[in-house]
Design an enzyme around this catalytic site. Structure first.
Site, PDB file in Angstrom:
ATOM      1  N   SER A   1       3.707  39.018   3.444  1.00 57.21           N
ATOM      2  CA  SER A   1       2.632  38.435   2.382  1.00 57.21           C
ATOM      3  C   SER A   1       1.781  39.550   2.153  1.00 57.21           C
ATOM      4  O   SER A   1       1.466  40.629   2.717  1.00 57.21           O
ATOM      5  CB  SER A   1       1.905  37.490   2.861  1.00 57.21           C
ATOM      6  OG  SER A   1       0.913  36.990   1.865  1.00 57.21           O
TER       7      SER A   1
ATOM      8  N   TYR B   1      -4.956  32.934   7.995  1.00 56.40           N
ATOM      9  CA  TYR B   1      -3.776  33.190   7.287  1.00 56.40           C
ATOM     10  C   TYR B   1      -3.759  34.878   7.479  1.00 56.40           C
ATOM     11  O   TYR B   1      -2.631  35.454   7.801  1.00 56.40           O
ATOM     12  CB  TYR B   1      -3.701  32.580   6.092  1.00 56.40           C
ATOM     13  CG  TYR B   1      -2.056  33.136   5.462  1.00 56.40           C
ATOM     14  CD1 TYR B   1      -0.933  32.427   6.047  1.00 56.40           C
ATOM     15  CD2 TYR B   1      -2.070  33.511   4.249  1.00 56.40           C
ATOM     16  CE1 TYR B   1       0.335  32.676   5.603  1.00 56.40           C
ATOM     17  CE2 TYR B   1      -0.888  33.673   3.617  1.00 56.40           C
ATOM     18  CZ  TYR B   1       0.282  33.217   4.223  1.00 56.40           C
ATOM     19  OH  TYR B   1       1.495  33.552   3.860  1.00 56.40           O
TER      20      TYR B   1
HETATM   21  O1  NJP Z   1       6.975  27.917   2.036  1.00 59.27           O
HETATM   22  P1  NJP Z   1       7.457  26.321   2.131  1.00 59.27           P
HETATM   23  P2  NJP Z   1       7.472  29.425   1.547  1.00 59.27           P
HETATM   24  N1  NJP Z   1       9.737  26.463  12.660  1.00 59.27           N
HETATM   25  O2  NJP Z   1       6.547  25.657   2.893  1.00 59.27           O
HETATM   26  C1  NJP Z   1       9.656  26.560   7.709  1.00 59.27           C
HETATM   27  C2  NJP Z   1       5.515  33.383   3.157  1.00 59.27           C
HETATM   28  N2  NJP Z   1       4.750  33.603   1.758  1.00 59.27           N
HETATM   29  O3  NJP Z   1       8.773  29.291   1.025  1.00 59.27           O
HETATM   30  O4  NJP Z   1      10.593  23.452   9.542  1.00 59.27           O
HETATM   31  C3  NJP Z   1      10.848  26.709  12.052  1.00 59.27           C
HETATM   32  O5  NJP Z   1       8.303  26.129   1.053  1.00 59.27           O
HETATM   33  C4  NJP Z   1       9.776  25.141   6.746  1.00 59.27           C
HETATM   34  O6  NJP Z   1      10.845  24.219   7.440  1.00 59.27           O
HETATM   35  P3  NJP Z   1      10.602  22.920   8.106  1.00 59.27           P
HETATM   36  C5  NJP Z   1       5.097  32.366   4.032  1.00 59.27           C
HETATM   37  O7  NJP Z   1       3.874  32.795   4.591  1.00 59.27           O
HETATM   38  C6  NJP Z   1       4.673  32.515   0.787  1.00 59.27           C
HETATM   39  O8  NJP Z   1       6.496  29.674   0.541  1.00 59.27           O
HETATM   40  O9  NJP Z   1      11.902  22.113   8.029  1.00 59.27           O
HETATM   41  N3  NJP Z   1      10.772  26.705  10.645  1.00 59.27           N
HETATM   42  C7  NJP Z   1      10.294  25.754   5.455  1.00 59.27           C
HETATM   43  O10 NJP Z   1      11.594  25.915   5.425  1.00 59.27           O
HETATM   44  C8  NJP Z   1       6.223  32.267   4.751  1.00 59.27           C
HETATM   45  O11 NJP Z   1       6.308  33.044   6.011  1.00 59.27           O
HETATM   46  C9  NJP Z   1       3.966  32.697  -0.247  1.00 59.27           C
HETATM   47  O12 NJP Z   1       9.213  22.242   7.879  1.00 59.27           O
HETATM   48  C10 NJP Z   1       9.436  26.163   9.998  1.00 59.27           C
HETATM   49  C11 NJP Z   1       9.613  27.084   5.279  1.00 59.27           C
HETATM   50  O13 NJP Z   1       9.270  27.346   6.936  1.00 59.27           O
HETATM   51  C12 NJP Z   1       7.419  32.440   3.829  1.00 59.27           C
HETATM   52  O14 NJP Z   1       6.889  32.899   2.595  1.00 59.27           O
HETATM   53  C13 NJP Z   1       3.319  33.818  -0.778  1.00 59.27           C
HETATM   54  C14 NJP Z   1       8.273  26.003  10.843  1.00 59.27           C
HETATM   55  C15 NJP Z   1       8.237  27.030   4.638  1.00 59.27           C
HETATM   56  O15 NJP Z   1       8.586  26.777   3.260  1.00 59.27           O
HETATM   57  C16 NJP Z   1       8.199  31.322   3.385  1.00 59.27           C
HETATM   58  O16 NJP Z   1       7.142  30.173   2.833  1.00 59.27           O
HETATM   59  C17 NJP Z   1       3.341  34.830   0.443  1.00 59.27           C
HETATM   60  C18 NJP Z   1       8.569  26.093  12.510  1.00 59.27           C
HETATM   61  N4  NJP Z   1       7.631  25.764  13.529  1.00 59.27           N
HETATM   62  C19 NJP Z   1       4.080  34.814   1.570  1.00 59.27           C
HETATM   63  N5  NJP Z   1       7.306  25.667  10.322  1.00 59.27           N
HETATM   64  C20 NJP Z   1       3.710  31.648  -1.293  1.00 59.27           C
HETATM   65  N6  NJP Z   1       4.470  30.671  -1.377  1.00 59.27           N
HETATM   66  O17 NJP Z   1       2.975  31.797  -2.199  1.00 59.27           O
HETATM   67  C21 NJP Z   1       7.511  26.022   9.031  1.00 59.27           C
HETATM   68  O18 NJP Z   1       2.677  36.069   0.120  1.00 59.27           O
HETATM   69  N7  NJP Z   1       8.938  26.007   8.662  1.00 59.27           N
END
Ligand code: NJP
Length: 243
Positions: free
Chosen positions: A131, A144
């Site tokens: 990020s 974060y």
């Molecule tokens: O977020 P979201 P993003 N074990 O909430 C999974 C970074 N980022 O796509 O487990 C395994 O829609 C969760 O799946 P589930 C951010 O830090 C974002 O935006 O089924 N998986 C879901 O598929 C992150 O690293 C922005 O709940 C786990 C996914 O993660 C990445 O982008 C800006 C889990 C999250 O989907 C993807 O985030 C930036 C676990 N314990 C960086 N916990 C932004 N959106 O603005 C969660 O700079 N997941």
């Protein structure tokens, strides 16, 4: 020739889901991991891929996940997120612990578990979604930003440690992307989550996925070390133009 395998963590939503689609489109066999297996299985069926339940905060879950994957050419460390926006004086340790577990230790566990297979593939590639929060700080964001700084440091160390091995290492550094990210950060408060993106056009998950697929489809000797992408209207984690 058999397809190359791409493993995507956090593929049940947002950037991970879009990346699964983009990599399947680019010809990869996709293996999807996340906790919500129902969503994952639906996507895997659509992409003729495989879905496995994965909680990156749980070492046993990561071991079982890695053990069920016969080969791995590309690993996308995408699972992650934020919880809360409290100033340091009011920091919630549980939120901090979760952010460090999922973003830092989660990336460490999955990478460590799959590195032998990435090397054995003869042409491995680790892409980690960090990020711009890994390169700056903002009020209320210390939990974060510190986790993303650490995740980035871990990822960049790998680039140096694996010099001479057949493994490429790419850091994807996004700014604002409209996903479930803010909804989770603010515990389901839709109004507050929508406010993050108000008055500007954020990136879509597909915008990020296209870049990931581009990096993953360069010739084997080409390493894109770091790709920073932001909405045009965003300068950094503290400044954006809103109309
Ligand atoms: O977020 P979201 P993003 N074990 O909430 C999974 C970074 N980022 O796509 O487990 C395994 O829609 C969760 O799946 P589930 C951010 O830090 C974002 O935006 O089924 N998986 C879901 O598929 C992150 O690293 C922005 O709940 C786990 C996914 O993660 C990445 O982008 C800006 C889990 C999250 O989907 C993807 O985030 C930036 C676990 N314990 C960086 N916990 C932004 N959106 O603005 C969660 O700079 N997941």
């Amino acid at each position: 020739m058999s397809k190359r395998t791409a493993v995507i963590t956090g593929a049940s939503a947002g950037i991970g889901e879009a990346t699964a689609r983009a990599l399947a489109e680019a010809g990869f066999e996709v293996v999807l991991g996340a906790r919500r297996l129902d969503r994952l299985q639906k996507l895997a069926d659509e992409l003729s891929g495989t879905a496995h339940v994965l909680d990156v905060t749980d070492p046993e879950s990561v071991a079982a996940f890695a053990g069920s994957i016969p080969e791995c050419h590309v690993l996308v460390n995408n699972a992650g997120g934020a919880r809360g926006l409290e100033r340091v004086e009011a920091a919630d340790e549980e939120n901090w612990r979760w952010m460090w577990e999922v973003n830092v230790l989660g990336t460490l566990r999955v990478t460590k578990a799959l590195l032998p297979k990435l090397v054995a593939s003869g042409d491995g590639h680790v892409l980690t979604v960090t990020s711009i929060a890994g390169y700056g700080v903002y009020d209320g964001g210390a939990g974060y930003t510190s986790a993303k700084h650490a995740q980035s440091a871990l990822h960049r160390t790998l680039r140096s440690e694996y010099l001479g091995e057949p493994v490429r290492v790419t850091e994807i550094v996004p700014g604002m992307v409209e996903t479930e990210f803010s909804l989770h950060r603010f515990e389901g408060d839709e109004e507050r989550a929508a406010g993050v993106y108000r008055g500007l056009q954020p990136l879509t998950p597909g915008d990020v996925a296209e870049v990931i697929a581009f990096a993953a489809t360069r010739p084997s000797h080409v390493n894109l070390d770091q790709i920073v992408l932001k909405p045009r209207a965003q300068y950094d984690g503290t400044r954006a133009h809103r109309s």
